[in-house]
Design a protein around this motif. Structure first.
Motif, PDB file in Angstrom:
ATOM      1  N   ASN A 229       0.824  -1.206   0.000  1.00 13.52           N
ATOM      2  CA  ASN A 229       0.000   0.000   0.000  1.00 13.52           C
ATOM      3  C   ASN A 229       0.862   1.261   0.000  1.00 13.52           C
ATOM      4  OD1 ASN A 229      -2.407  -1.398  -0.004  1.00 13.52           O
ATOM      5  ND2 ASN A 229      -2.620  -1.384   2.232  1.00 13.52           N
ATOM      6  N   GLN A 230       1.901   1.263   0.834  1.00 18.98           N
ATOM      7  CA  GLN A 230       2.799   2.414   0.900  1.00 18.98           C
ATOM      8  C   GLN A 230       3.534   2.601  -0.425  1.00 18.98           C
ATOM      9  OE1 GLN A 230       3.134   4.660   3.243  1.00 18.98           O
ATOM     10  NE2 GLN A 230       4.901   5.764   2.438  1.00 18.98           N
ATOM     11  N   CYS A 231       4.014   1.509  -0.982  1.00 21.11           N
ATOM     12  CA  CYS A 231       4.756   1.584  -2.246  1.00 21.11           C
ATOM     13  C   CYS A 231       3.868   2.072  -3.381  1.00 21.11           C
ATOM     14  CB  CYS A 231       5.350   0.215  -2.584  1.00 21.11           C
ATOM     15  SG  CYS A 231       6.660  -0.321  -1.451  1.00 21.11           S
ATOM     16  N   THR A 232       2.636   1.569  -3.406  1.00 17.92           N
ATOM     17  CA  THR A 232       1.694   2.005  -4.448  1.00 17.92           C
ATOM     18  C   THR A 232       1.395   3.493  -4.327  1.00 17.92           C
ATOM     19  OG1 THR A 232       0.655  -0.182  -4.513  1.00 17.92           O
ATOM     20  CG2 THR A 232      -0.613   1.667  -5.402  1.00 17.92           C
ATOM     21  N   GLN A 233       1.160   3.946  -3.106  1.00 15.65           N
ATOM     22  CA  GLN A 233       0.866   5.362  -2.867  1.00 15.65           C
ATOM     23  C   GLN A 233       2.025   6.248  -3.296  1.00 15.65           C
ATOM     24  OE1 GLN A 233      -0.488   6.235   1.143  1.00 15.65           O
ATOM     25  NE2 GLN A 233       0.327   8.316   1.037  1.00 15.65           N
ATOM     26  N   GLU A 234       3.264   5.842  -2.958  1.00 15.43           N
ATOM     27  CA  GLU A 234       4.428   6.653  -3.294  1.00 15.43           C
ATOM     28  C   GLU A 234       4.667   6.694  -4.804  1.00 15.43           C
ATOM     29  OE1 GLU A 234       8.009   5.973  -1.094  1.00 15.43           O
ATOM     30  OE2 GLU A 234       6.932   5.517   0.751  1.00 15.43           O
ATOM     31  N   VAL A 235       4.549   5.554  -5.452  1.00 20.02           N
ATOM     32  CA  VAL A 235       4.790   5.504  -6.898  1.00 20.02           C
ATOM     33  C   VAL A 235       3.760   6.344  -7.645  1.00 20.02           C
ATOM     34  CG1 VAL A 235       4.761   4.020  -8.937  1.00 20.02           C
ATOM     35  CG2 VAL A 235       5.979   3.287  -6.878  1.00 20.02           C
ATOM     36  N   ARG A 236       2.498   6.220  -7.261  1.00 24.16           N
ATOM     37  CA  ARG A 236       1.450   7.025  -7.903  1.00 24.16           C
ATOM     38  C   ARG A 236       1.691   8.509  -7.674  1.00 24.16           C
ATOM     39  NH1 ARG A 236      -4.010   3.499  -6.352  1.00 24.16           N
ATOM     40  NH2 ARG A 236      -3.661   1.820  -7.882  1.00 24.16           N
ATOM     41  N   GLY A 237       2.107   8.866  -6.450  1.00 23.14           N
ATOM     42  CA  GLY A 237       2.384  10.262  -6.142  1.00 23.14           C
ATOM     43  C   GLY A 237       3.542  10.811  -6.953  1.00 23.14           C
ATOM     44  N   ALA A 238       4.604   9.992  -7.086  1.00 31.55           N
ATOM     45  CA  ALA A 238       5.772  10.431  -7.851  1.00 31.55           C
ATOM     46  C   ALA A 238       5.417  10.655  -9.316  1.00 31.55           C
ATOM     47  CB  ALA A 238       6.893   9.399  -7.725  1.00 31.55           C
ATOM     48  N   GLU A 239       4.666   9.732  -9.890  1.00 34.06           N
ATOM     49  CA  GLU A 239       4.299   9.869 -11.300  1.00 34.06           C
ATOM     50  C   GLU A 239       3.359  11.066 -11.511  1.00 34.06           C
ATOM     51  OE1 GLU A 239       2.922   6.181 -12.887  1.00 34.06           O
ATOM     52  OE2 GLU A 239       4.906   5.226 -12.750  1.00 34.06           O
ATOM     53  N   ALA A 240       2.494  11.309 -10.531  1.00 35.91           N
ATOM     54  CA  ALA A 240       1.618  12.487 -10.620  1.00 35.91           C
ATOM     55  C   ALA A 240       2.439  13.772 -10.591  1.00 35.91           C
ATOM     56  CB  ALA A 240       0.604  12.466  -9.465  1.00 35.91           C
ATOM     57  N   LEU A 241       3.503  13.766  -9.779  1.00 34.16           N
ATOM     58  CA  LEU A 241       4.389  14.932  -9.702  1.00 34.16           C
ATOM     59  C   LEU A 241       5.105  15.144 -11.035  1.00 34.16           C
ATOM     60  CD1 LEU A 241       5.522  17.037  -7.602  1.00 34.16           C
ATOM     61  CD2 LEU A 241       7.469  15.482  -7.340  1.00 34.16           C
ATOM     62  N   TYR A 242       5.578  14.054 -11.630  1.00 36.63           N
ATOM     63  CA  TYR A 242       6.255  14.157 -12.933  1.00 36.63           C
ATOM     64  C   TYR A 242       5.314  14.759 -13.971  1.00 36.63           C
ATOM     65  CZ  TYR A 242       9.376  10.672 -10.757  1.00 36.63           C
ATOM     66  OH  TYR A 242      10.216   9.985  -9.918  1.00 36.63           O
ATOM     67  N   HIS A 243       4.064  14.294 -13.973  1.00 33.88           N
ATOM     68  CA  HIS A 243       3.102  14.789 -14.954  1.00 33.88           C
ATOM     69  C   HIS A 243       2.756  16.260 -14.686  1.00 33.88           C
ATOM     70  CE1 HIS A 243       2.353  11.106 -17.146  1.00 33.88           C
ATOM     71  NE2 HIS A 243       2.200  10.437 -16.008  1.00 33.88           N
ATOM     72  N   ARG A 244       2.648  16.618 -13.423  1.00 38.86           N
ATOM     73  CA  ARG A 244       2.278  17.992 -13.093  1.00 38.86           C
ATOM     74  C   ARG A 244       3.312  18.981 -13.600  1.00 38.86           C
ATOM     75  NH1 ARG A 244       0.724  20.644  -7.158  1.00 38.86           N
ATOM     76  NH2 ARG A 244       0.334  22.729  -7.985  1.00 38.86           N
ATOM     77  N   TYR A 245       4.581  18.626 -13.464  1.00 37.55           N
ATOM     78  CA  TYR A 245       5.659  19.531 -13.873  1.00 37.55           C
ATOM     79  C   TYR A 245       6.232  19.179 -15.254  1.00 37.55           C
ATOM     80  CZ  TYR A 245       5.648  21.537  -9.192  1.00 37.55           C
ATOM     81  OH  TYR A 245       5.286  22.184  -8.038  1.00 37.55           O
ATOM     82  N   ASN A 246       5.578  18.243 -15.930  1.00 37.55           N
ATOM     83  CA  ASN A 246       6.012  17.838 -17.267  1.00 37.55           C
ATOM     84  C   ASN A 246       7.475  17.408 -17.276  1.00 37.55           C
ATOM     85  OD1 ASN A 246       5.529  17.344 -20.014  1.00 37.55           O
ATOM     86  ND2 ASN A 246       6.254  19.385 -20.614  1.00 37.55           N
TER      87      ASN A 246
END
Length: 275
Positions: A229-246
């Motif tokens: 659960n922790q790993c899934t949350q972190e990975v999704r958050g990181a990818e969302a950050l990448y997309h937000r800042y392109n």
């Protein structure tokens, strides 16, 4: 009937890195065969060559089939000794040097160990300085020297940032720093202050959550840090950050360090300081 198991020898008058690299690349094309791989470096004397032949022949007896031999030997006398073994010899250098000699109109120097010798002091210094930079700027420990970085890798803990930075430094002389994304960074999906001014240097690494959990489990078993659960949350958050800042990023799950590094160099447009 073709045997599903074979032995492959990588033989060199130096470290064996070249014969291993080229040999393994070729063997990878035959995925129906399981290869037991044996490296014999520093075969740079008659005695060493004879010992290698004994070892090859012994393996041929054990396997009941000829081993495959990839060699980067340049000394003709030593190569003649190896060719007397009961193995299938693949002359890595000869396959390329002879056509090059013909095309260039000059003979090769045939220098023992030439492919991995220190060519010049400047190249060696670049390599060592880059490695020191990677170590000094690992895991976000220091950020004040990010202005000197060629690239700054970001990603969650254990996504492959440190080994990739060291490989970029050692192989290409690239100054690579890395910064770990924490829960605080991912909660509000904002770049840490230390990274904002260097946004143009950022490159993200991602990883499949189940693979990340397995890696973290080896480090801290039965912990929240390693939970799926922790790993899934972190990975999704990181990818969302990448997309937000392109920000450019790649998934490291099924890629080797070599593949990850090559993609980063290509996609980030980095200049290799070492050929």
């Amino acid at each position: 009937m073709v045997s599903s198991k074979r032995t492959a020898f990588f033989i060199s008058d130096g470290t064996g890195i070249t014969s291993e690299t080229l040999g393994r690349s070729l063997l990878a094309q035959f995925d129906s065969i399981e290869f037991a791989q044996v490296t014999i470096p520093y075969v740079d004397s008659i005695d060493a060559a004879n010992q290698a032949v004994i070892r090859i022949n012994k393996q041929a007896d054990q396997d009941g089939i000829e081993p495959v031999i990839f060699d980067t030997i340049v000394d003709a006398e030593i190569r003649d000794i190896l060719s007397s073994s009961r193995g299938i010899l693949v002359d890595v250098f000869g396959s390329f040097l002879r056509p090059l000699e013909k095309a260039l109109g000059v003979n090769s120097s045939y220098s023992v160990g030439k492919s991995h010798s220190i060519v010049d002091d400047q190249s060696y210094k670049i390599r060592i300085d880059a490695v020191h930079f990677a170590l000094d700027n690992d895991d976000g420990a220091r950020t004040r020297h990010y202005d000197q970085a060629d690239v700054i890798l970001i990603g969650v803990s254990r996504s492959g940032k440190t080994p990739t930075c060291l490989y970029l430094a050692l192989q290409f002389g690239i100054r690579a720093a890395n910064y770990p994304l924490t829960d605080d960074d991912l909660d509000d999906l904002r770049l840490p202050k230390a990274l904002q001014i260097h946004r143009h240097k950022l490159f993200g690494l991602s990883i499949d959550p189940d693979r990340l959990a397995a890696i973290r489990e080896e480090r801290k078993s039965n912990s929240k840090y390693a939970s799926i659960n922790q790993c899934t949350q972190e990975v999704r958050g990181a990818e969302a950050l990448y997309h937000r800042y392109n920000l450019p990023y790649i998934n490291s799950t099924h890629a080797s360090i070599e593949e990850i590094s090559t993609k980063i160099i290509s996609e980030a447009g980095l200049n290799r300081r070492l050929a």
